[in-house]
Design an enzyme around this catalytic site. Sequence first.
Site, short mmCIF file in Angstrom:
data_model
loop_
_atom_site.label_atom_id
_atom_site.label_comp_id
_atom_site.label_asym_id
_atom_site.label_seq_id
_atom_site.Cartn_x
_atom_site.Cartn_y
_atom_site.Cartn_z
N GLU A 266 55.65 62.41 4.94
CA GLU A 266 55.85 63.69 5.63
C GLU A 266 54.66 64.63 5.46
O GLU A 266 54.43 65.48 6.29
CB GLU A 266 57.11 64.41 5.15
N ARG B 81 41.01 41.92 -8.24
CA ARG B 81 40.66 40.50 -8.19
C ARG B 81 39.19 40.27 -7.91
O ARG B 81 38.70 39.15 -8.09
CB ARG B 81 41.56 39.74 -7.21
N PRO C 208 48.61 57.27 6.03
CA PRO C 208 48.44 56.56 7.31
C PRO C 208 47.29 57.15 8.14
O PRO C 208 46.83 56.52 9.08
CB PRO C 208 49.77 56.74 8.03
N ASP D 18 37.23 33.07 0.05
CA ASP D 18 38.40 33.66 0.68
C ASP D 18 38.18 33.95 2.15
O ASP D 18 37.06 34.20 2.58
CB ASP D 18 38.75 35.00 0.01
CL1 6GU Z 1 48.35 54.54 2.75
N1 6GU Z 1 50.73 55.52 3.38
C1 6GU Z 1 51.84 55.56 4.14
N2 6GU Z 1 52.79 56.45 3.84
N3 6GU Z 1 52.05 54.75 5.18
C2 6GU Z 1 51.09 53.87 5.44
C3 6GU Z 1 49.92 53.77 4.70
C4 6GU Z 1 49.75 54.63 3.66
N4 6GU Z 1 49.15 52.80 5.22
C5 6GU Z 1 49.85 52.31 6.25
N5 6GU Z 1 51.02 52.95 6.40
#
Ligand code: 6GU
Length: 244
Positions: A119, A157, A92, A172
Amino acid sequence: MQIDILTLFPQMFQSPFSTGILKRAIDQKLVGINIQNIRDCAHDKHHTVDDYAYGGGAGMVLKPEPIFEAVESIKLDIKEGVNMLPIILLTPQGRPFSQQIAHELSRYRQVILICGRYEGVDERVREHLVTDEISIGDYVLSGGELAAMVVAEAVVRLLPGVLGSEDSPLDDSYATGLLEYPQYTRPAVYKGWSVPQVLLSGNHAQIANWRREQAILRTLERRPDLLDKANLSLEEKRLVNGLK
Ligand code: 6GU
C-alpha cells in the site's frame, strides 16, 4: 558480507535462512544476516509503524521515523565507507531485479534491504534515505519480505566460497546468457523413455556441443529476448538464424 533486512514480519525469514545454501553460508560466516523489526524503532505506546494517507484513500502508509531510525542505527556501527552502503527498498515500483543486479550487490561489504508494504511507504523514505529500489517482477505481493529473500538468496550464492566448485554459478542460466540444457540422471531408460544417446557416449567434446546446442534451442523457443544479449559464435548465430 553483511545483509540487514528491515521488516515488519521477522518471523517470515526463519525457514529460508535456516535451510540449504543460505544456512551453510551463514554458518561458515561468509555472510551475516541481521533481521531488524521496524516496530522496535517505533517508540509510542502502541509501537505504531503506519498511519492513514494524507489526502485520503484506502490502505495504510508506513511512517518515515521508524525506518529512518532503523537505518541510522545500522549506519552507526559502520566505521568507514557509509557512503558505499546501498539502502534498497523492495517495491513493485523498483527496477526489475536481474542476475546482473545480483552480481552488482554481491560486491558490496554490506547492504540494507527495506521491505516495503504494497500500500505504500512515506515518499520521504524514497527521496531522502533509499539509494535504490528493486522489484522482483510484474505482479503484486503484499509486502517486500518474499522479494528480500529472493534478492538475498540470489546474492549470497554468488559470494566466494558459498557454492562448491562443482556447482559453480558460471554455468547457470543467465550467467551464460542462455537457459540451461536438459539434464538427465539414472536410470538410462525410464518407462521406455531413453536418455539421449550422446550423453552415454563418454565423448566429452560431443557432449559439450550437444549441451550448447540444446541451450541455444531452448533459449530460442522460450526466451528469444535473451538471445540478443548472449555471446554466440558466428556459427551459432547462423544456426539460430536458420531456425528462425
Ligand atoms: Cl519488491 N514488493 C511487492 N510488494 N510486490 C512486488 C515486489 C516487491 N516485486 C514484485 N512484486
